[in-house]
Design an enzyme around this catalytic site. Sequence first.
Site, PDB file in Angstrom:
ATOM      1  N   ARG A 199       0.845  -1.297   0.017  1.00 26.65           N
ATOM      2  CA  ARG A 199      -0.045  -0.187  -0.143  1.00 26.65           C
ATOM      3  C   ARG A 199       0.881   1.190   0.128  1.00 26.65           C
ATOM      4  O   ARG A 199       0.607   2.196  -0.765  1.00 26.65           O
ATOM      5  CB  ARG A 199      -0.964   0.194   1.227  1.00 26.65           C
ATOM      6  CG  ARG A 199      -2.115  -0.992   1.091  1.00 26.65           C
ATOM      7  CD  ARG A 199      -2.845  -1.060   2.268  1.00 26.65           C
ATOM      8  NE  ARG A 199      -1.890  -1.387   3.491  1.00 26.65           N
ATOM      9  CZ  ARG A 199      -2.392  -1.308   4.724  1.00 26.65           C
ATOM     10  NH1 ARG A 199      -3.404  -0.761   5.133  1.00 26.65           N
ATOM     11  NH2 ARG A 199      -1.376  -1.625   5.693  1.00 26.65           N
ATOM     12  N   ASN A 208      -6.151  -2.784   1.980  1.00 26.92           N
ATOM     13  CA  ASN A 208      -6.184  -4.446   1.904  1.00 26.92           C
ATOM     14  C   ASN A 208      -7.543  -4.996   2.000  1.00 26.92           C
ATOM     15  O   ASN A 208      -8.576  -4.316   2.529  1.00 26.92           O
ATOM     16  CB  ASN A 208      -5.253  -4.740   3.249  1.00 26.92           C
ATOM     17  CG  ASN A 208      -3.796  -4.756   3.317  1.00 26.92           C
ATOM     18  OD1 ASN A 208      -3.480  -4.459   1.983  1.00 26.92           O
ATOM     19  ND2 ASN A 208      -3.189  -4.476   4.462  1.00 26.92           N
TER      20      ASN A 208
END
Length: 111
Positions: A36, A54
């Site tokens: 990320r 996520n």
Amino acid sequence: MFLPLLLFLLSVVMTQQTLTSVDFEVFGNVQGVCFRMYTEEEGRSLGLSGWVKNTRQGSVIGQVQGPADRVSEMKYWLEHVGSPSSRIDRAVFSNQKDISKLELHGFSTRY
């Protein structure tokens, strides 16, 4: 007489970049490997807007918006590069569409 007008119109069209929006999901070893964070960095470096998150299933989802050529670069990065410790099995892109203006501003991680 028409050539200068044609050249002017062509220059106007060429300077207006098409904006694109696309959703993505990346599968593989993409959690716990700073995927990320690197996605945010890559999106920002390309001047894109979007978000990344996520999933409970172990994938990473998100959306990217910006000039079509830069969105294509980001799609390649998501599918083939990722974070240094990640292993990308596949990336799925959906809902790709041209947009008249950005619906998102900046790039962020969602939780």
